[in-house]
Scaffold this motif. Structure first.
Motif, PDB file in Angstrom:
ATOM      1  N   SER A 145     -37.042  97.135 -48.724  1.00  0.00           N
ATOM      2  CA  SER A 145     -35.909  97.156 -47.805  1.00  0.00           C
ATOM      3  C   SER A 145     -35.190  98.508 -47.824  1.00  0.00           C
ATOM      4  O   SER A 145     -34.496  98.849 -46.874  1.00  0.00           O
ATOM      5  CB  SER A 145     -34.945  96.012 -48.098  1.00  0.00           C
ATOM      6  OG  SER A 145     -34.509  96.037 -49.416  1.00  0.00           O
ATOM      7  N   MET A 146     -35.379  99.303 -48.902  1.00  0.00           N
ATOM      8  CA  MET A 146     -34.825 100.671 -48.915  1.00  0.00           C
ATOM      9  C   MET A 146     -35.467 101.489 -47.799  1.00  0.00           C
ATOM     10  O   MET A 146     -34.804 102.248 -47.092  1.00  0.00           O
ATOM     11  CB  MET A 146     -35.146 101.367 -50.241  1.00  0.00           C
ATOM     12  CG  MET A 146     -34.559 100.711 -51.437  1.00  0.00           C
ATOM     13  SD  MET A 146     -32.902 101.316 -51.720  1.00  0.00           S
ATOM     14  CE  MET A 146     -32.402 100.180 -52.977  1.00  0.00           C
TER      15      MET A 146
ATOM     16  N   GLU B 161     -37.057 100.280 -45.161  1.00  0.00           N
ATOM     17  CA  GLU B 161     -36.696  99.721 -43.862  1.00  0.00           C
ATOM     18  C   GLU B 161     -35.270 100.111 -43.489  1.00  0.00           C
ATOM     19  O   GLU B 161     -34.983 100.382 -42.319  1.00  0.00           O
ATOM     20  CB  GLU B 161     -36.841  98.196 -43.901  1.00  0.00           C
ATOM     21  CG  GLU B 161     -38.294  97.761 -43.961  1.00  0.00           C
ATOM     22  CD  GLU B 161     -38.462  96.260 -44.169  1.00  0.00           C
ATOM     23  OE1 GLU B 161     -37.455  95.592 -44.454  1.00  0.00           O
ATOM     24  OE2 GLU B 161     -39.604  95.780 -44.031  1.00  0.00           O
ATOM     25  N   ALA B 162     -34.380 100.148 -44.492  1.00  0.00           N
ATOM     26  CA  ALA B 162     -33.005 100.552 -44.220  1.00  0.00           C
ATOM     27  C   ALA B 162     -32.978 101.964 -43.643  1.00  0.00           C
ATOM     28  O   ALA B 162     -32.295 102.241 -42.663  1.00  0.00           O
ATOM     29  CB  ALA B 162     -32.180 100.472 -45.490  1.00  0.00           C
ATOM     30  N   ALA B 163     -33.762 102.873 -44.257  1.00  0.00           N
ATOM     31  CA  ALA B 163     -33.796 104.255 -43.766  1.00  0.00           C
ATOM     32  C   ALA B 163     -34.326 104.303 -42.341  1.00  0.00           C
ATOM     33  O   ALA B 163     -33.790 105.014 -41.491  1.00  0.00           O
ATOM     34  CB  ALA B 163     -34.659 105.107 -44.686  1.00  0.00           C
ATOM     35  N   HIS B 164     -35.369 103.523 -42.063  1.00  0.00           N
ATOM     36  CA  HIS B 164     -35.921 103.504 -40.701  1.00  0.00           C
ATOM     37  C   HIS B 164     -34.874 102.990 -39.714  1.00  0.00           C
ATOM     38  O   HIS B 164     -34.691 103.562 -38.649  1.00  0.00           O
ATOM     39  CB  HIS B 164     -37.165 102.615 -40.635  1.00  0.00           C
ATOM     40  CG  HIS B 164     -38.370 103.236 -41.275  1.00  0.00           C
ATOM     41  ND1 HIS B 164     -38.698 104.566 -41.109  1.00  0.00           N
ATOM     42  CD2 HIS B 164     -39.321 102.725 -42.075  1.00  0.00           C
ATOM     43  CE1 HIS B 164     -39.795 104.833 -41.795  1.00  0.00           C
ATOM     44  NE2 HIS B 164     -40.189 103.728 -42.401  1.00  0.00           N
ATOM     45  N   SER B 165     -34.191 101.898 -40.092  1.00  0.00           N
ATOM     46  CA  SER B 165     -33.253 101.322 -39.131  1.00  0.00           C
ATOM     47  C   SER B 165     -32.028 102.213 -38.972  1.00  0.00           C
ATOM     48  O   SER B 165     -31.288 102.077 -38.019  1.00  0.00           O
ATOM     49  CB  SER B 165     -32.862  99.905 -39.531  1.00  0.00           C
ATOM     50  OG  SER B 165     -31.825  99.934 -40.479  1.00  0.00           O
ATOM     51  N   LEU B 166     -31.797 103.139 -39.904  1.00  0.00           N
ATOM     52  CA  LEU B 166     -30.698 104.093 -39.756  1.00  0.00           C
ATOM     53  C   LEU B 166     -31.176 105.345 -39.020  1.00  0.00           C
ATOM     54  O   LEU B 166     -30.521 106.376 -39.041  1.00  0.00           O
ATOM     55  CB  LEU B 166     -30.103 104.453 -41.116  1.00  0.00           C
ATOM     56  CG  LEU B 166     -29.311 103.320 -41.767  1.00  0.00           C
ATOM     57  CD1 LEU B 166     -29.044 103.613 -43.232  1.00  0.00           C
ATOM     58  CD2 LEU B 166     -27.996 103.085 -41.031  1.00  0.00           C
TER      59      LEU B 166
ATOM     60  N   VAL C 178     -35.549 109.372 -49.297  1.00  0.00           N
ATOM     61  CA  VAL C 178     -35.397 108.092 -49.999  1.00  0.00           C
ATOM     62  C   VAL C 178     -36.496 107.877 -51.043  1.00  0.00           C
ATOM     63  O   VAL C 178     -36.230 107.764 -52.235  1.00  0.00           O
ATOM     64  CB  VAL C 178     -35.378 106.910 -49.001  1.00  0.00           C
ATOM     65  CG1 VAL C 178     -35.297 105.593 -49.742  1.00  0.00           C
ATOM     66  CG2 VAL C 178     -34.206 107.060 -48.051  1.00  0.00           C
TER      67      VAL C 178
ATOM     68  N   LEU D 202     -36.151 108.242 -55.140  1.00  0.00           N
ATOM     69  CA  LEU D 202     -36.224 107.010 -55.922  1.00  0.00           C
ATOM     70  C   LEU D 202     -37.277 107.113 -57.016  1.00  0.00           C
ATOM     71  O   LEU D 202     -37.177 106.459 -58.049  1.00  0.00           O
ATOM     72  CB  LEU D 202     -36.543 105.815 -55.023  1.00  0.00           C
ATOM     73  CG  LEU D 202     -35.413 105.324 -54.117  1.00  0.00           C
ATOM     74  CD1 LEU D 202     -35.898 104.206 -53.215  1.00  0.00           C
ATOM     75  CD2 LEU D 202     -34.233 104.847 -54.945  1.00  0.00           C
TER      76      LEU D 202
ATOM     77  N   ILE E   8     -30.850  98.430 -57.022  1.00  0.00           N
ATOM     78  CA  ILE E   8     -29.943  97.294 -57.120  1.00  0.00           C
ATOM     79  C   ILE E   8     -30.668  96.116 -56.483  1.00  0.00           C
ATOM     80  O   ILE E   8     -31.440  96.289 -55.566  1.00  0.00           O
ATOM     81  CB  ILE E   8     -28.659  97.552 -56.320  1.00  0.00           C
ATOM     82  CG1 ILE E   8     -28.134  98.939 -56.639  1.00  0.00           C
ATOM     83  CG2 ILE E   8     -27.627  96.491 -56.599  1.00  0.00           C
ATOM     84  CD1 ILE E   8     -27.076  99.385 -55.671  1.00  0.00           C
TER      85      ILE E   8
ATOM     86  N   GLY F 173     -35.495  93.354 -54.346  1.00  0.00           N
ATOM     87  CA  GLY F 173     -36.347  93.201 -53.171  1.00  0.00           C
ATOM     88  C   GLY F 173     -37.802  93.320 -53.543  1.00  0.00           C
ATOM     89  O   GLY F 173     -38.161  93.707 -54.648  1.00  0.00           O
TER      90      GLY F 173
ATOM     91  N   PHE G 160     -39.279  95.701 -37.644  1.00  0.00           N
ATOM     92  CA  PHE G 160     -40.141  95.832 -38.827  1.00  0.00           C
ATOM     93  C   PHE G 160     -41.437  95.059 -38.629  1.00  0.00           C
ATOM     94  O   PHE G 160     -42.406  95.279 -39.327  1.00  0.00           O
ATOM     95  CB  PHE G 160     -39.423  95.325 -40.077  1.00  0.00           C
ATOM     96  CG  PHE G 160     -38.149  96.046 -40.367  1.00  0.00           C
ATOM     97  CD1 PHE G 160     -38.058  97.424 -40.175  1.00  0.00           C
ATOM     98  CD2 PHE G 160     -37.037  95.367 -40.825  1.00  0.00           C
ATOM     99  CE1 PHE G 160     -36.876  98.100 -40.438  1.00  0.00           C
ATOM    100  CE2 PHE G 160     -35.856  96.038 -41.081  1.00  0.00           C
ATOM    101  CZ  PHE G 160     -35.769  97.403 -40.882  1.00  0.00           C
TER     102      PHE G 160
ATOM    103  N   PHE H 154     -29.259  94.241 -45.381  1.00  0.00           N
ATOM    104  CA  PHE H 154     -30.324  93.515 -46.064  1.00  0.00           C
ATOM    105  C   PHE H 154     -29.755  92.514 -47.055  1.00  0.00           C
ATOM    106  O   PHE H 154     -28.639  92.672 -47.541  1.00  0.00           O
ATOM    107  CB  PHE H 154     -31.242  94.503 -46.797  1.00  0.00           C
ATOM    108  CG  PHE H 154     -32.015  95.366 -45.852  1.00  0.00           C
ATOM    109  CD1 PHE H 154     -33.298  95.017 -45.467  1.00  0.00           C
ATOM    110  CD2 PHE H 154     -31.455  96.515 -45.317  1.00  0.00           C
ATOM    111  CE1 PHE H 154     -34.007  95.798 -44.586  1.00  0.00           C
ATOM    112  CE2 PHE H 154     -32.164  97.299 -44.436  1.00  0.00           C
ATOM    113  CZ  PHE H 154     -33.442  96.944 -44.065  1.00  0.00           C
TER     114      PHE H 154
END
Lengths: 545, 343
Positions: free
Chosen positions: A169-170, A172-177, A188, A192, A271, A274, B54, B83
């Motif tokens: 989800s890290m 995916e979060a970057a993609h959605s941002l 990212v 990491l 954190i 996932g 996704f 998320f």
């Protein structure tokens, strides 16, 4: 004095005696001669440009090894962790194989493959009609090649382990941002992975700094600190060897501390919890098959040295002269290993010495593990630090330190005459392997629920029966993994053996070297194959889940 | 009818042989909040991931503001996503996390925007804090702020409160609702908790095995459940066996007929499932369905009684001292709904 406290003190004393004391004697020996305190050895070292260049060579070779190994290992880890293509599983395991190849065996495999009379130069000479080999496998380039080849595995394994833990989800979060794949990778994913890549870089740097086999065989006039020390010792210049050893030890410890600081301790642990990203099934056949082809080509390239060793091990002595490939093959080399008492001896030596050293390292590690996890024991930090120190010290340094300590009979200061006896090599292997075994065992102990001990005690089990029936079974995976790695390392050890062996206790590595000197390449390769197979079996058993 | 801002048209998504979403059609008005409610495996998270880009649907399209975005990449969609485990970047601090989606702004604009969204989630002044040092509730709000910062066209939230302690949940829910109202962003969120769906959603879509069961406001779902699944999943309800004696009248025992509502008017004589809310049952004397009280659960002044009858177990809400375990009692029911049996 409580029992656990006195046991803590006893173990600390043993570790100080085996780890710190020998090194202290080396530092002392570099400033103290027969007539008392003196700076003449130090002065001789400092004024010698040869020494400075060896020191500099050690450092830059190590730095370059980190960069090259990282350039191979990190992308490889991404390919194998993120993409699915035919053969991914088996190739993924195969490319980790150089990890079980003892350094000396890797070096001679390279010599047989790329050395001036190896397979590849012969093929090129034949193909282009040249007079002689287009290159010499000598000097810094050869050392770097071997280092990159054997040490990329650290980056590969660490990065893959890290990637498997990166929360999808890290990404995916970057993609959605609004970030592209490349930007996500840079901003990212790689940040990491910093702890893993940093740990691999540190491990590679320290391994390269202590590397001996490659510079010894390929270095020629190109000297690094480890080969410089052994040369001084062989030339009988003991005082200079001491100063050099002290210098290398100091450099190793200082870089270790500096690199640790640079890498920082800031935790980037994810954190939450996932799931790791799924491997991407490559849909388009062209992409899929070219990925598979690239993977296979690369794996074959990496496995070529192993295969070369295997082929050469069947070559009868003196038959392979100018031909492209060896004209004759025989099982004679392997038969000689078993049939001739003097050829069998190194095998037996290495096996029993590695076994004894591993068992001893296990005992020390279990002892340390039990004490370190008990809160009441004083000195637990000291014990843990002492078990990791031999890791930071190049094998050559350790060997010289032990050779210095145990070549004098002075029981009242803890020195016995062990050099030249059967004890010194297993002892050296054990000290070298304590970090590997203790690291694994301590990690295992930390995962144990401390109340298990108390539960066993409340059910009437004695301390020994608790260890036997509760602790050891639960620690089995950790014990096996640590023991397997330690055993494989001890079995193929060259760097400490070359300083401490005697004719009676000579291990396989020394025998490989002498076979090479007699141009008996078949026997040398056969030893190498046997070494490789036993190591691989040990690792397979040790890492089985 | 005017076109809705966000439309999901006939979406189908398969994973190998498993159909995760089956012919799903939904519409969300601009600025409203839609809750996707369903048990695990109902396809609600898959729906959210299809919206985020996704996953790609096997069939159907997604339309935003009159434009088909089905094949747009997640980055190109300008949807914000929160998320389940927040996915805050642990190597970046709060400000860097929130500014992550603001690459096309100048540093000054970025600072202003970060401060504004932090204000919105009630975390003003938290810019330089490490995300790993924050409490669960604060991490959740930073995740919301990060998703809101680039002014997304649609905000998606995956189980936004499931990771919080029960005590913290209600407060965070109020704050989340305030932030959503203030930003006015069109929102879709996923939850398996009815209370959360009712509290945050203007509309609630109930999903079951990849298909839409019903969509509507909370009172509609509770009072007029379209299917037996909705009736039993949203709120508590007992399911008894019965048969139709005439239109609008269901028989649960000899001589015991209850007035019943139904959607598709079952035939006379057809076996049906009889669904009754606990508060619609009543203990009665002398008439009604007879049964034995087998369990009693006190919740203060009132209690829930389980009554075993010949046609199934009824859960009855009544004053705490209305019955005792072991009693033989009669029950009657109001607001009865019937559904085809075995649906």
């Amino acid at each position: 004095m409580s029992r656990s406290r006195s046991r803590g003190i006893l173990l600390t004393a043993v570790l100080v005696w085996l780890v710190l004391y020998p090194m202290a004697l080396v530092f002392l020996g570099s400033v103290r001669g027969a007539e008392g305190w003196t700076y003449q050895y130090l002065a001789a070292f400092v004024s010698e440009t040869r020494e400075w260049s060896a020191l500099w060579n050690s450092l830059w070779i190590s730095g370059a090894s980190v960069i090259l190994a990282g350039m191979v290992g990190v992308p490889l880890a991404f390919v194998f962790e993120r993409f699915d293509f035919p053969g991914r599983r088996i190739l993924g395991a195969l490319v980790a194989l150089p990890a079980v190849l003892p350094p000396l065996v890797g070096v001679i495999a390279f010599e047989f493959l790329y050395g001036s009379s190896g397979f590849v130069p012969r093929a090129i000479v034949q193909l282009l009609g040249l007079e002689s080999s287009p290159w010499q496998l000598r000097g810094w380039a050869a050392i770097l090649l071997v280092h990159a080849y054997s040490m990329y595995v650290y980056f590969y394994l660490f990065t893959r382990a890290g990637l498997a833990k990166v929360d999808s989800s890290m990404i995916e979060a970057a993609h959605s941002l609004g970030h592209s794949a490349a930007s996500t990778l840079l901003r990212v994913t790689l940040p990491l992975l910093r702890p893993q890549i940093g740990a691999a870089a540190l491990l590679t740097f320290m391994t390269a700094l202590g590397s001996f086999s490659a510079p010894y065989i390929f270095g020629g006039g190109f000297r690094v600190m480890t080969t410089q020390i052994v040369m001084s010792k062989l030339n009988g210049d003991l005082a200079m060897a001491m100063v050099e050893t002290a210098a290398l030890a100091a450099v190793a410890l200082v870089t270790l501390v500096m690199l640790r600081r640079v890498m920082g301790t800031r935790s980037v642990a994810a954190i939450g919890k996932g799931a790791a990203p799924a491997t991407r099934q490559l849909e388009r056949p062209v992409v899929r098959w070219s990925a598979a082809a690239a993977g296979w080509t690369f794996a074959l390239l990496l496995l070529l040295p192993h295969a070369t060793l295997f082929v050469v091990s069947f070559v009868p002595v003196g038959t392979w002269t100018t031909q492209l490939v060896p004209p004759e093959y025989t099982l004679g080399n392997y038969r000689a290993l078993v049939a001739e008492a003097e050829r069998l001896r190194p095998l037996v030596n290495s096996l029993w010495m590695a076994t004894v050293a591993t068992a001893a390292a296990l005992v020390v590690s279990l002892w340390a593990g039990r004490l370190v996890v008990q809160r009441k024991v004083s000195l637990r930090n000291a014990i843990e630090t002492l078990t990791t120190i031999p890791w930071a010290v190049p094998g050559t340094v350790l060997a010289i330190a032990l050779a210095t300590t145990f070549s004098v009979r002075a029981p009242w200061v803890g020195r016995w005459l062990l050099v030249g006896t059967v004890i010194i090599l297993p002892l050296a292997y054990m000290v070298r392997n304590i970090p590997v075994v203790a690291g694994s065992v301590l990690a295992g102990f930390r995962q144990l629920d401390p109340s298990l001990d108390e539960a066993a005690a409340s059910l009437g089990a004695s301390r020994w029966s608790t260890i036997r029936r509760v602790t050891v079974p639960l620690l089995r995976p950790a014990l096996l993994a640590g023991a397997a790695l330690a055993f494989a390392t001890a079995l193929g050890d060259f760097v400490t053996s070359v300083v401490l062996y005697t004719f009676e206790t000579r291990p396989i590595s020394i025998e490989i070297l002498s076979a090479l000197r007699e141009f008996d390449i078949g026997v040398a390769a056969a030893y190498g194959v046997v070494l490789m197979l036993i190591s691989a079996v040990a690792m397979a058993v040790g890492t089985r889940r | 009818m005017a076109e809705s801002f966000l439309q999901l048209c006939n979406l189908t998504k398969r994973f190998n042989d498993h159909v995760a979403i089956r012919d799903l059609t939904l519409a969300v008005e601009r600025g409203s909040v839609l809750a996707l409610l369903g048990p695990s495996g109902s396809g609600k998270t898959t729906t959210l991931r299809l919206l985020a880009g996704f996953e790609q649907p096997d069939e159907g399209i997604i339309v935003v503001d009159g434009r088909d975005v089905t094949s747009a990449t997640p980055a190109a969609r300008r949807f914000g996503m929160v998320f389940q485990h927040y996915a805050l970047f642990p190597h970046l601090n709060v400000e860097q996390n929130i500014a992550f989606g603001l690459s096309d702004m100048s540093p000054a604009e970025r600072r202003v925007r970060v401060a504004a969204v932090l204000e919105m989630v009630d975390l003003a002044g938290f810019q330089q804090r490490e995300v790993t040092e924050l409490s669960g509730g604060q991490q959740q709000r930073v995740a919301v702020a990060r998703a809101l910062a680039p002014e997304p066209r649609v905000l998606l939230l995956d189980e936004p409160l499931s990771n919080l302690d029960p005590g913290l949940r209600e407060r965070t829910r109020r704050e989340l609702r305030a932030a959503l109202r203030q930003s006015g962003v069109t929102t879709v969120f996923v939850t398996h908790e009815q209370e959360e769906a009712f509290a945050l959603g203007d509309q609630i879509a109930v999903l079951h095995e990849g298909a839409l069961e019903q969509v509507g406001a909370a009172p509609d779902l509770y009072d007029q459940p379209a299917t037996q699944f909705v009736a039993t999943f949203v709120g508590r309800a007992s399911v008894l066996r019965g048969s139709m004696v005439e239109a609008g009248l269901v028989r649960v025992a000899d001589g015991v007929d209850w007035v019943a509502d139904s959607i598709d008017a079952p035939r006379v004589g057809q076996a049906v499932s009889v669904v009754v809310r606990p508060e619609a049952f009543e203990f009665s004397s002398g008439t009604g369905l007879t049964g034995t009280v087998s369990e009693c659960r006190f919740v203060g002044a009132r209690a829930f009684f389980l009554v075993d009858t010949a046609v199934g177990t009824a859960e009855v809400e009544a004053p705490a001292r209305a019955a005792a375990v072991g009693d033989q009692r009669y029950i009657t029911a109001a607001r009865v709904r019937v559904y085809p049996a075995d649906s």
